[in-house]
Design an enzyme around this catalytic site. Structure first.
Site, PDB file in Angstrom:
ATOM      1  N   ASP A 147       0.904  -1.120  -0.079  1.00 57.41           N
ATOM      2  CA  ASP A 147       0.103   0.031  -0.165  1.00 57.41           C
ATOM      3  C   ASP A 147       0.920   1.128  -0.126  1.00 57.41           C
ATOM      4  O   ASP A 147       0.298   2.354   0.309  1.00 57.41           O
ATOM      5  CB  ASP A 147      -0.954  -0.033   1.188  1.00 57.41           C
ATOM      6  CG  ASP A 147      -1.706  -1.198   1.537  1.00 57.41           C
ATOM      7  OD1 ASP A 147      -2.200  -1.629   0.234  1.00 57.41           O
ATOM      8  OD2 ASP A 147      -1.918  -1.741   2.515  1.00 57.41           O
ATOM      9  N   LYS A 165       2.361   2.256  -5.075  1.00 61.01           N
ATOM     10  CA  LYS A 165       3.084   1.684  -6.362  1.00 61.01           C
ATOM     11  C   LYS A 165       2.137   2.041  -7.518  1.00 61.01           C
ATOM     12  O   LYS A 165       2.648   2.421  -8.554  1.00 61.01           O
ATOM     13  CB  LYS A 165       3.306   0.150  -6.164  1.00 61.01           C
ATOM     14  CG  LYS A 165       4.387  -0.078  -5.047  1.00 61.01           C
ATOM     15  CD  LYS A 165       4.181  -1.623  -4.908  1.00 61.01           C
ATOM     16  CE  LYS A 165       2.852  -2.322  -4.317  1.00 61.01           C
ATOM     17  NZ  LYS A 165       2.366  -2.047  -2.987  1.00 61.01           N
ATOM     18  N   GLY A 182      -4.280  -4.134  -4.377  1.00 61.06           N
ATOM     19  CA  GLY A 182      -5.444  -3.086  -4.931  1.00 61.06           C
ATOM     20  C   GLY A 182      -4.722  -2.087  -5.008  1.00 61.06           C
ATOM     21  O   GLY A 182      -4.317  -1.285  -4.096  1.00 61.06           O
ATOM     22  N   HIS A 183      -4.267  -1.453  -6.253  1.00 62.09           N
ATOM     23  CA  HIS A 183      -3.651  -0.362  -6.554  1.00 62.09           C
ATOM     24  C   HIS A 183      -4.728   0.824  -7.204  1.00 62.09           C
ATOM     25  O   HIS A 183      -5.679   0.568  -7.704  1.00 62.09           O
ATOM     26  CB  HIS A 183      -2.820  -0.575  -7.920  1.00 62.09           C
ATOM     27  CG  HIS A 183      -1.531  -1.574  -7.644  1.00 62.09           C
ATOM     28  ND1 HIS A 183      -0.772  -1.486  -6.583  1.00 62.09           N
ATOM     29  CD2 HIS A 183      -1.344  -2.443  -8.269  1.00 62.09           C
ATOM     30  CE1 HIS A 183       0.000  -2.364  -6.655  1.00 62.09           C
ATOM     31  NE2 HIS A 183      -0.100  -3.028  -7.757  1.00 62.09           N
ATOM     32  N   GLN A 213       2.181  -5.663  -3.198  1.00 65.02           N
ATOM     33  CA  GLN A 213       2.511  -5.895  -1.767  1.00 65.02           C
ATOM     34  C   GLN A 213       4.015  -5.436  -1.573  1.00 65.02           C
ATOM     35  O   GLN A 213       4.106  -4.301  -2.156  1.00 65.02           O
ATOM     36  CB  GLN A 213       2.390  -7.414  -1.206  1.00 65.02           C
ATOM     37  CG  GLN A 213       1.113  -8.097  -1.127  1.00 65.02           C
ATOM     38  CD  GLN A 213       0.542  -8.682  -2.311  1.00 65.02           C
ATOM     39  OE1 GLN A 213       1.547  -9.421  -3.144  1.00 65.02           O
ATOM     40  NE2 GLN A 213      -0.623  -8.495  -2.731  1.00 65.02           N
TER      41      GLN A 213
HETATM   42  P1  GDP Z   1      -0.444   0.652  -3.862  1.00 58.88           P
HETATM   43  O1  GDP Z   1      -1.098  -0.829  -3.493  1.00 58.88           O
HETATM   44  O2  GDP Z   1       0.973   0.296  -3.377  1.00 58.88           O
HETATM   45  O3  GDP Z   1      -0.505   1.143  -5.413  1.00 58.88           O
HETATM   46  O4  GDP Z   1      -1.081   1.270  -2.848  1.00 58.88           O
HETATM   47  P2  GDP Z   1      -2.578   1.608  -2.771  1.00 58.88           P
HETATM   48  O5  GDP Z   1      -3.133   2.325  -4.004  1.00 58.88           O
HETATM   49  O6  GDP Z   1      -3.390   0.646  -2.058  1.00 58.88           O
HETATM   50  O7  GDP Z   1      -2.632   2.903  -1.741  1.00 58.88           O
HETATM   51  C1  GDP Z   1      -1.892   4.179  -1.846  1.00 58.88           C
HETATM   52  C2  GDP Z   1      -3.187   5.265  -1.510  1.00 58.88           C
HETATM   53  O8  GDP Z   1      -2.683   6.530  -1.245  1.00 58.88           O
HETATM   54  C3  GDP Z   1      -4.133   5.427  -2.779  1.00 58.88           C
HETATM   55  O9  GDP Z   1      -5.601   5.827  -2.429  1.00 58.88           O
HETATM   56  C4  GDP Z   1      -3.472   6.545  -3.597  1.00 58.88           C
HETATM   57  O10 GDP Z   1      -4.356   7.294  -4.418  1.00 58.88           O
HETATM   58  C5  GDP Z   1      -3.132   7.486  -2.291  1.00 58.88           C
HETATM   59  N1  GDP Z   1      -1.881   8.100  -2.766  1.00 58.88           N
HETATM   60  C6  GDP Z   1      -0.700   7.724  -3.399  1.00 58.88           C
HETATM   61  N2  GDP Z   1       0.277   8.780  -3.457  1.00 58.88           N
HETATM   62  C7  GDP Z   1      -0.155   9.702  -2.472  1.00 58.88           C
HETATM   63  C8  GDP Z   1       0.418  10.703  -2.084  1.00 58.88           C
HETATM   64  O11 GDP Z   1       1.528  11.343  -2.215  1.00 58.88           O
HETATM   65  N3  GDP Z   1      -0.306  11.535  -1.171  1.00 58.88           N
HETATM   66  C9  GDP Z   1      -1.799  11.279  -0.708  1.00 58.88           C
HETATM   67  N4  GDP Z   1      -2.212  12.067  -0.071  1.00 58.88           N
HETATM   68  N5  GDP Z   1      -2.119  10.074  -1.236  1.00 58.88           N
HETATM   69  C10 GDP Z   1      -1.725   9.326  -2.224  1.00 58.88           C
END
Ligand code: GDP
Length: 436
Positions: free
Chosen positions: A13, A16, A40-41, A224
């Site tokens: 999370d 990515k 879940g991206h 992950q």
């Molecule tokens: P992933 O699985 O690594 O892609 O991560 P997730 O998508 O589960 O979680 C990342 C969350 O943080 C998502 O809701 C993104 O829209 C949000 N997000 C990503 N980068 C940033 C950031 O720099 N600032 C903020 N406030 N939210 C972010």
């Protein structure tokens, strides 16, 4: 350089999805190599939020080919829903998406076993997403799995499932109170799934070899994070696949040297979903503040994430086990207004201090972080587009986590939108630039 891996360097999370979506136009191919719909991206652009579970985050860019390699898993029903969701959003994945026929399929049986085992474990549960990931990977290595390409022959699916049930899986289901599936139902499901999925199933390894031979740039997309790696994470509170960069060539059937550089994504703080060690967790007011400001609720499950401070020993471990060339620091905007900030620079165990996470062994319940405090800043960061736009204290915090982790910062994210990004001018990403 042509080929870059983007992997999670904490407990998942990390953001990515945003990073991959942002840099995908610089590449011809984006390929996922492990995990299933437990990932879940979330990608935000044009004022809309798009959640992806199987499909690489490059899918929102027209010229980018998206692949899913043999080491990943698919849940056919969910994948079909995801394809429908993309079509509704005006994105046509057909012709741009190819999933390896060797990918293992999550069956309803695997989901039932996952849920039943977690219920049975009660307070010692792993905290899985209950999406069947662990049992599907277990079936693969126990050699009773079904692969995506097998769906072309529903009779074979029924035969293989019957063989597995006879070998003791039916007894296991009954012992756990999980429903024993009917092979004939599995054959019917296979037929329906294959009708939709045949056009997106094929030989991903061959396509990658062709792309490599032609020098087409490839982005390897992790799911992950390093601390959830099945071998190098906080076992047994881990996911069931290799999340580290070393897993890429094995999963995809390509040479290790094809992975030319590795970018590790870290949040400016830390979160974890599910049970397991999390030394810098803050279960009080500050943890709540991070959860609220960072909207720390799972994309896949909606579960509130556990929140805490940047953990330098964990980051260093991630740098080492992945060979990270640089970091992408996300969610930096979330720290505005929190003062003071803390960073764990090492761990104290039984009176001694260590700074290498792999030395903890099984003493997680006795780990105390060694803290360093940093003055916070009140200015919002959401509009920063260059490193010079950041307040001096934010720059100092960034420099410190980079120094402690042992890798330079190539990208800083200051909000969920594509625009809300700072790319370090002399950083790793300067070496990749098909679209620039
Ligand atoms: P992933 O699985 O690594 O892609 O991560 P997730 O998508 O589960 O979680 C990342 C969350 O943080 C998502 O809701 C993104 O829209 C949000 N997000 C990503 N980068 C940033 C950031 O720099 N600032 C903020 N406030 N939210 C972010």
């Amino acid at each position: 350089m042509n080929n870059l891996a983007v992997v999670g360097a904490q407990w998942g999370d990390e953001g990515k999805g945003k990073v991959v979506d942002l840099i995908a136009p610089r590449f011809s191919v984006v390929v996922r190599f492990q995990g299933g719909p437990n990932a879940g991206h979330t990608v935000v652009f044009g004022g809309r939020t798009h959640a992806l579970h199987h499909i690489p985050s490059g899918i929102f860019h027209d010229g980018v080919r998206c692949l899913v390699g043999a080491g990943a898993l698919v849940d056919p029903g969910r994948l079909i829903e995801e394809l429908d969701g993309l079509l509704e959003a005006g994105v046509a994945p057909r012709g741009r998406l190819l999933i390896s026929g060797k990918v293992h399929v999550i069956l309803p049986l695997h989901r039932a076993l996952d849920g039943a085992m977690e219920v049975r474990l009660g307070t010692s549960a792993i905290g899985t997403t209950r999406r069947g990931i662990g049992p599907a990977y277990a079936a693969k290595v126990q050699r009773w799995g079904i692969r995506l390409g097998d769906l072309a022959d529903p009779e074979r699916v029924a035969r293989e499932l019957a063989r597995a049930l006879d070998s003791g899986i039916a007894d296991w289901c009954r012992a756990l109170g999980a429903e024993v599936p009917e092979p004939a139902d599995a054959a019917r499901d296979a037929e329906a799934w294959w009708q939709r999925l045949a056009p997106v199933t094929g030989n991903v390894t061959r396509e990658l070899h062709e792309a490599l031979a032609a020098g087409r740039p490839i982005l390897f997309e992790g799911a992950q994070g390093a601390l959830l790696d099945v071998d190098h994470g906080t076992y047994p509170f881990v996911t069931s696949s290799s999340t580290v960069a070393g897993g890429i060539p094995a999963s995809l059937g390509i040479a290790p040297r094809a992975v030319e550089a590795v970018l590790g994504v870290v949040k400016a703080y830390a979160t974890r979903v599910g049970a397991g060690p999390f030394p810098t967790e803050d279960t009080g007011r500050l943890g709540d503040a991070l959860r609220k400001a960072g909207r720390e609720y799972g994309t896949t499950t909606g579960r509130p994430r556990r929140c805490g401070w940047f953990d330098a020993p964990a980051a260093r471990h991630a740098v080492q086990i992945n060979g990270l060339d640089a970091l992408a620091v996300t969610k930096f905007d979330v720290l505005s207004g929190i003062d003071p900030l803390r960073i764990a620079i090492g761990y104290r165990i039984d009176g001694g201090e260590i700074d290498d996470l792999s030395d903890v062994g099984d003493a997680w319940d006795r780990v105390e972080p060694v803290w360093e405090e940093h003055p916070g800043w009140s200015e919002p960061l959401a509009d920063a587009r260059r490193l010079e736009d950041l307040p001096a204290r934010a720059r100092a915090y960034l420099d410190r986590i980079s120094e402690l982790a042992g890798a330079p910062v190539a990208l800083v994210s200051v909000g969920p939108d594509r625009e809300q990004t700072i790319i370090a001018p002399d950083g790793l990403l300067g070496a990749f630039g098909r679209g620039d």
